[in-house]
Structures are given as C-alpha cells and as structure tokens.
Design a protein around this motif. Structure first.
Motif, PDB file in Angstrom:
ATOM      1  N   ILE A 146       0.873  -1.171   0.000  1.00 48.80           N
ATOM      2  CA  ILE A 146       0.000   0.000   0.000  1.00 48.80           C
ATOM      3  C   ILE A 146       0.909   1.220   0.000  1.00 48.80           C
ATOM      4  O   ILE A 146       1.950   1.233   0.655  1.00 48.80           O
ATOM      5  CB  ILE A 146      -0.947  -0.039   1.216  1.00 48.80           C
ATOM      6  N   LEU A 147       0.523   2.232  -0.783  1.00 49.13           N
ATOM      7  CA  LEU A 147       1.321   3.449  -0.838  1.00 49.13           C
ATOM      8  C   LEU A 147       1.157   4.244   0.453  1.00 49.13           C
ATOM      9  O   LEU A 147       0.109   4.179   1.097  1.00 49.13           O
ATOM     10  CB  LEU A 147       0.883   4.332  -2.013  1.00 49.13           C
ATOM     11  N   VAL A 148       2.188   5.003   0.771  1.00 49.75           N
ATOM     12  CA  VAL A 148       2.144   5.841   1.965  1.00 49.75           C
ATOM     13  C   VAL A 148       0.911   6.753   1.941  1.00 49.75           C
ATOM     14  O   VAL A 148       0.176   6.853   2.917  1.00 49.75           O
ATOM     15  CB  VAL A 148       3.446   6.663   2.091  1.00 49.75           C
ATOM     16  N   GLU A 149       0.655   7.399   0.793  1.00 52.04           N
ATOM     17  CA  GLU A 149      -0.479   8.330   0.721  1.00 52.04           C
ATOM     18  C   GLU A 149      -1.809   7.607   0.942  1.00 52.04           C
ATOM     19  O   GLU A 149      -2.738   8.171   1.529  1.00 52.04           O
ATOM     20  CB  GLU A 149      -0.491   9.091  -0.614  1.00 52.04           C
ATOM     21  N   ARG A 172      -1.569   9.396   9.614  1.00 50.78           N
ATOM     22  CA  ARG A 172      -2.921   8.837   9.461  1.00 50.78           C
ATOM     23  C   ARG A 172      -3.845   9.353  10.565  1.00 50.78           C
ATOM     24  O   ARG A 172      -4.981   9.745  10.305  1.00 50.78           O
ATOM     25  CB  ARG A 172      -2.872   7.319   9.510  1.00 50.78           C
ATOM     26  N   ALA A 173      -3.327   9.344  11.795  1.00 45.08           N
ATOM     27  CA  ALA A 173      -4.138   9.825  12.930  1.00 45.08           C
ATOM     28  C   ALA A 173      -4.470  11.309  12.770  1.00 45.08           C
ATOM     29  O   ALA A 173      -5.564  11.748  13.112  1.00 45.08           O
ATOM     30  CB  ALA A 173      -3.419   9.571  14.243  1.00 45.08           C
ATOM     31  N   LEU A 174      -3.544  12.088  12.228  1.00 39.68           N
ATOM     32  CA  LEU A 174      -3.781  13.524  12.038  1.00 39.68           C
ATOM     33  C   LEU A 174      -4.803  13.773  10.941  1.00 39.68           C
ATOM     34  O   LEU A 174      -5.658  14.657  11.050  1.00 39.68           O
ATOM     35  CB  LEU A 174      -2.489  14.244  11.684  1.00 39.68           C
ATOM     36  N   ALA A 175      -4.717  12.980   9.866  1.00 37.29           N
ATOM     37  CA  ALA A 175      -5.652  13.123   8.750  1.00 37.29           C
ATOM     38  C   ALA A 175      -7.084  12.875   9.212  1.00 37.29           C
ATOM     39  O   ALA A 175      -8.035  13.427   8.675  1.00 37.29           O
ATOM     40  CB  ALA A 175      -5.288  12.152   7.628  1.00 37.29           C
ATOM     41  N   GLN A 176      -7.203  12.072  10.243  1.00 39.69           N
ATOM     42  CA  GLN A 176      -8.519  11.731  10.800  1.00 39.69           C
ATOM     43  C   GLN A 176      -9.186  12.934  11.486  1.00 39.69           C
ATOM     44  O   GLN A 176     -10.396  12.952  11.654  1.00 39.69           O
ATOM     45  CB  GLN A 176      -8.316  10.592  11.811  1.00 39.69           C
ATOM     46  N   GLU A 177      -8.393  13.917  11.900  1.00 38.76           N
ATOM     47  CA  GLU A 177      -8.871  15.087  12.642  1.00 38.76           C
ATOM     48  C   GLU A 177      -9.691  14.715  13.883  1.00 38.76           C
ATOM     49  O   GLU A 177     -10.853  15.122  14.028  1.00 38.76           O
ATOM     50  CB  GLU A 177      -9.714  15.999  11.735  1.00 38.76           C
ATOM     51  N   PRO A 178      -9.071  13.954  14.779  1.00 42.59           N
ATOM     52  CA  PRO A 178      -9.780  13.549  15.998  1.00 42.59           C
ATOM     53  C   PRO A 178      -9.716  14.644  17.043  1.00 42.59           C
ATOM     54  O   PRO A 178      -9.010  15.644  16.859  1.00 42.59           O
ATOM     55  CB  PRO A 178      -8.956  12.346  16.467  1.00 42.59           C
ATOM     56  N   ARG A 188      -9.026   9.008   6.849  1.00 42.57           N
ATOM     57  CA  ARG A 188     -10.218   9.781   6.451  1.00 42.57           C
ATOM     58  C   ARG A 188     -11.465   8.902   6.328  1.00 42.57           C
ATOM     59  O   ARG A 188     -12.557   9.428   6.115  1.00 42.57           O
ATOM     60  CB  ARG A 188      -9.981  10.467   5.090  1.00 42.57           C
ATOM     61  N   TYR A 189     -11.321   7.588   6.398  1.00 45.91           N
ATOM     62  CA  TYR A 189     -12.439   6.697   6.084  1.00 45.91           C
ATOM     63  C   TYR A 189     -13.669   6.947   6.962  1.00 45.91           C
ATOM     64  O   TYR A 189     -14.789   6.866   6.487  1.00 45.91           O
ATOM     65  CB  TYR A 189     -12.017   5.228   6.166  1.00 45.91           C
ATOM     66  N   GLY A 190     -13.419   7.259   8.244  1.00 44.71           N
ATOM     67  CA  GLY A 190     -14.550   7.544   9.136  1.00 44.71           C
ATOM     68  C   GLY A 190     -15.368   8.737   8.651  1.00 44.71           C
ATOM     69  O   GLY A 190     -16.570   8.806   8.854  1.00 44.71           O
ATOM     70  N   LYS A 191     -14.711   9.681   7.988  1.00 49.46           N
ATOM     71  CA  LYS A 191     -15.405  10.877   7.488  1.00 49.46           C
ATOM     72  C   LYS A 191     -15.958  10.669   6.079  1.00 49.46           C
ATOM     73  O   LYS A 191     -16.976  11.244   5.715  1.00 49.46           O
ATOM     74  CB  LYS A 191     -14.444  12.074   7.487  1.00 49.46           C
ATOM     75  N   ILE A 192     -15.233   9.873   5.271  1.00 48.91           N
ATOM     76  CA  ILE A 192     -15.660   9.651   3.883  1.00 48.91           C
ATOM     77  C   ILE A 192     -16.968   8.858   3.865  1.00 48.91           C
ATOM     78  O   ILE A 192     -17.872   9.137   3.082  1.00 48.91           O
ATOM     79  CB  ILE A 192     -14.574   8.885   3.087  1.00 48.91           C
ATOM     80  N   ASP A 233     -10.366  15.274   1.185  1.00 46.77           N
ATOM     81  CA  ASP A 233      -9.761  14.163   1.921  1.00 46.77           C
ATOM     82  C   ASP A 233      -8.291  13.995   1.549  1.00 46.77           C
ATOM     83  O   ASP A 233      -7.435  13.790   2.407  1.00 46.77           O
ATOM     84  CB  ASP A 233     -10.544  12.869   1.649  1.00 46.77           C
ATOM     85  N   TRP A 234      -8.007  14.098   0.247  1.00 45.33           N
ATOM     86  CA  TRP A 234      -6.612  14.032  -0.188  1.00 45.33           C
ATOM     87  C   TRP A 234      -5.818  15.221   0.361  1.00 45.33           C
ATOM     88  O   TRP A 234      -4.668  15.073   0.770  1.00 45.33           O
ATOM     89  CB  TRP A 234      -6.517  13.990  -1.723  1.00 45.33           C
ATOM     90  N   ASP A 235      -6.457  16.382   0.376  1.00 37.90           N
ATOM     91  CA  ASP A 235      -5.775  17.570   0.921  1.00 37.90           C
ATOM     92  C   ASP A 235      -5.398  17.354   2.375  1.00 37.90           C
ATOM     93  O   ASP A 235      -4.284  17.661   2.798  1.00 37.90           O
ATOM     94  CB  ASP A 235      -6.676  18.811   0.824  1.00 37.90           C
ATOM     95  N   LYS A 236      -6.332  16.813   3.145  1.00 39.93           N
ATOM     96  CA  LYS A 236      -6.074  16.567   4.571  1.00 39.93           C
ATOM     97  C   LYS A 236      -4.957  15.535   4.732  1.00 39.93           C
ATOM     98  O   LYS A 236      -4.116  15.647   5.623  1.00 39.93           O
ATOM     99  CB  LYS A 236      -7.334  16.068   5.273  1.00 39.93           C
ATOM    100  N   ALA A 237      -4.971  14.527   3.869  1.00 44.13           N
ATOM    101  CA  ALA A 237      -3.930  13.485   3.942  1.00 44.13           C
ATOM    102  C   ALA A 237      -2.562  14.092   3.635  1.00 44.13           C
ATOM    103  O   ALA A 237      -1.572  13.825   4.337  1.00 44.13           O
ATOM    104  CB  ALA A 237      -4.248  12.342   2.971  1.00 44.13           C
ATOM    105  N   TYR A 238      -2.517  14.958   2.614  1.00 45.20           N
ATOM    106  CA  TYR A 238      -1.233  15.569   2.248  1.00 45.20           C
ATOM    107  C   TYR A 238      -0.755  16.573   3.305  1.00 45.20           C
ATOM    108  O   TYR A 238       0.440  16.665   3.585  1.00 45.20           O
ATOM    109  CB  TYR A 238      -1.310  16.186   0.849  1.00 45.20           C
ATOM    110  N   GLU A 239      -1.702  17.277   3.902  1.00 47.56           N
ATOM    111  CA  GLU A 239      -1.345  18.197   4.972  1.00 47.56           C
ATOM    112  C   GLU A 239      -0.747  17.416   6.158  1.00 47.56           C
ATOM    113  O   GLU A 239       0.265  17.808   6.744  1.00 47.56           O
ATOM    114  CB  GLU A 239      -2.607  18.959   5.420  1.00 47.56           C
ATOM    115  N   ALA A 240      -1.370  16.279   6.478  1.00 46.61           N
ATOM    116  CA  ALA A 240      -0.902  15.449   7.597  1.00 46.61           C
ATOM    117  C   ALA A 240       0.496  14.886   7.312  1.00 46.61           C
ATOM    118  O   ALA A 240       1.355  14.838   8.196  1.00 46.61           O
ATOM    119  CB  ALA A 240      -1.892  14.315   7.847  1.00 46.61           C
TER     120      ALA A 240
END
Ligand code: ATP
Ligand code: MG
Length: 225
Positions: A95-98, A155-161, A105-109, A119-126
């Motif tokens: 699986i790729l890092v990205e 990954r945890a940051l992209a989730q925005e918990p 993001r899956y919980g939000k998607i 979602d990609w933006d949040k992943a790249y920001e994280a």
C-alpha cells in the motif's frame, strides 16, 4: 465541562495475568497526559481500554463524557479518537504511503464512498506535518520502522480527531528524530486543541511536554507530575 478521558478504579485481567488493578487516570479537555512504565506494565492495555477495544471487568471508563460500556457500537466515538499504535500492521499488503494516510479519512468519507479532494488535501497536509511528504508514492513496507511510525502519526492527524492516543511514538526513532516528533506532537496538540494521552517507557522524553504524568506500576497508576 466533560472530562475528556476518565478511568476510575479500572481492573483488567488478560489470561491469568492481572494487568490493571484499580487504575485512576484523568485527562481534562486540552490536557497532554503521559503514562510511563516499564515493559509489560500495562500501557498498551490501558490505551485499548480508552479506545474501547478492551473491556475492564471492573471500573468506569468515560471518554468525551460518554460512559464507554453503555454502548454496543463505539464507532461514533472511535471516529473522534486518533490512535497511533505501537506496532502498525499496514505492511502486510502493499500500500502506498499516501493511501495508508488516507485511511485516516475513512470515518469521514463514509462506507463505500470515494475520497473527495478535501480528503486528499487533509492526507497531504498530515504527511507534511509528520515530515513524510517525500515518501508519499513509496510503499509503506519499503520504509524504515521510524518512517512507518510517522505514517501512523500522519494517518491519525488526517482523521482530525479530538483525542489523540499515542503508543510509544518514538520507539524506532533516533534521538534527533525522537525530539523532533515530540515537538511535532506537542505543536499539533496545541494548534488543534486536542486532548492527548501518550504512553512511553521513557519518562525523561515526555517530561517537558506533559501537563501530567502517571507512572503505571504493579497494576496501579501513580500521579508523578
Ligand atoms: N492477550 C494477552 N493475553 C495474556 N496476557 C497478555 C496479553 N496481552 C498482554 N498481556 C500481558 O499483559 C501485560 C501488559 O501488557 P502491555 O502490552 O499492556 O504492556 P506495555 O506496558 O505496553 O509493555 P511494552 O512497554 O513492552 O509495550 C504483560 O505482562 C503482557 O504479557
Ligand atoms: Mg506497549
């Protein structure tokens, strides 16, 4: 205000081992709490209790004002809890890092939905915050242990918990990277207004970042800072 994380007189037995024997731990909203203890002290076990994956046989656990064991399904709560596990198992298949970060993001998607641009933006920001942007198109299993740990953080940051749980986030890192990642975690904690619970065997490393520190020893939690 609701306490973000509250464990009261929590007992956990695993097999024949009594791991937690009356643990009291409290993290108020926006606090940065560390739990330190030797190998086998029960730190990972404690995080599983907070995450709702392990049910104590006695005691109370409240997270974001919800009594955890009143609910059959805890998905609604887990969406709000970012977990950086001690060992990630994302290296079982290629699986790729990205993509690994996008999983946050899956919980939000939502189920079976395609990720949106945001979602990609949040992943790249994280990935940028975690310092792994240059690895985005690499396979996770091509990375070193320390680099994978940063993927788990991203990954945890992209989730925005609102709650961030970290299990030995510096284990595979060299000493320079250890301080860097602690600085990063601390900065995110403040910027995003998180409640953070970090467990580590290294009390010196967490000292300066923690509002409170508990020592987990022989099944009990002692407030040492
Ligand atoms: N599934 C299990 N069945 C039986 N005993 C277990 C199980 N999982 C963990 N234990 C035991 O529970 C105790 C606490 O384990 P835990 O993983 O919580 O410790 P830890 O503080 O995270 O240790 P480390 O610093 O090595 O990560 C250990 O003695 C461990 O052997
Ligand atoms: Mg552990």
């Amino acid at each position: 205000m609701h306490h973000s994380i509250e464990l009261k007189d929590v007992y956990v037995r695993l097999g024949h081992v009594s791991v937690l024997e009356g643990v009291d731990i409290e993290a108020k909203p926006y606090e940065f709490i560390s739990v330190v203890g030797a190998n086998g002290a029960g730190k990972t076990t404690l995080l599983k209790v907070v995450n709702g994956t392990l049910r104590p046989f006695k005691g109370q656990v409240s997270v974001l004002g919800h009594d955890l064991f009143q609910f059959k399904n805890l998905d609604f709560l887990r969406r709000d809890i970012g977990l950086v596990p001690q060992k990630s198992n994302s290296n079982r298949f290629p699986i790729l890092v990205e993509e690994a970060v996008l999983i946050g993001r899956y919980g939000k998607i939502g189920f079976m939905q395609r990720p949106k641009e945001v979602d990609w933006d949040k992943a790249y920001e994280a990935m940028k915050i975690a310092g792994i942007s240059q690895f985005s198109k690499k396979l996770v299993h091509e990375l070193s242990g320390g680099e994978r740990q940063k993927v788990a953080l991203a990954r945890a940051l992209a989730q925005e918990p609102s709650i961030l749980l970290l299990d030995e986030p510096t284990t595979y890192l060299d000493s320079k990277s250890q301080s860097e990642i602690m600085e990063t975690i601390h900065t995110i904690h403040h910027q995003r207004g998180l409640t953070t619970l970090l467990v580590s065997h290294d009390s010196r490393l967490v000292e300066q970042y923690s509002d409170k520190i508990y020592l987990l020893k022989e099944g009990k939690g002692y407030l040492i800072k």
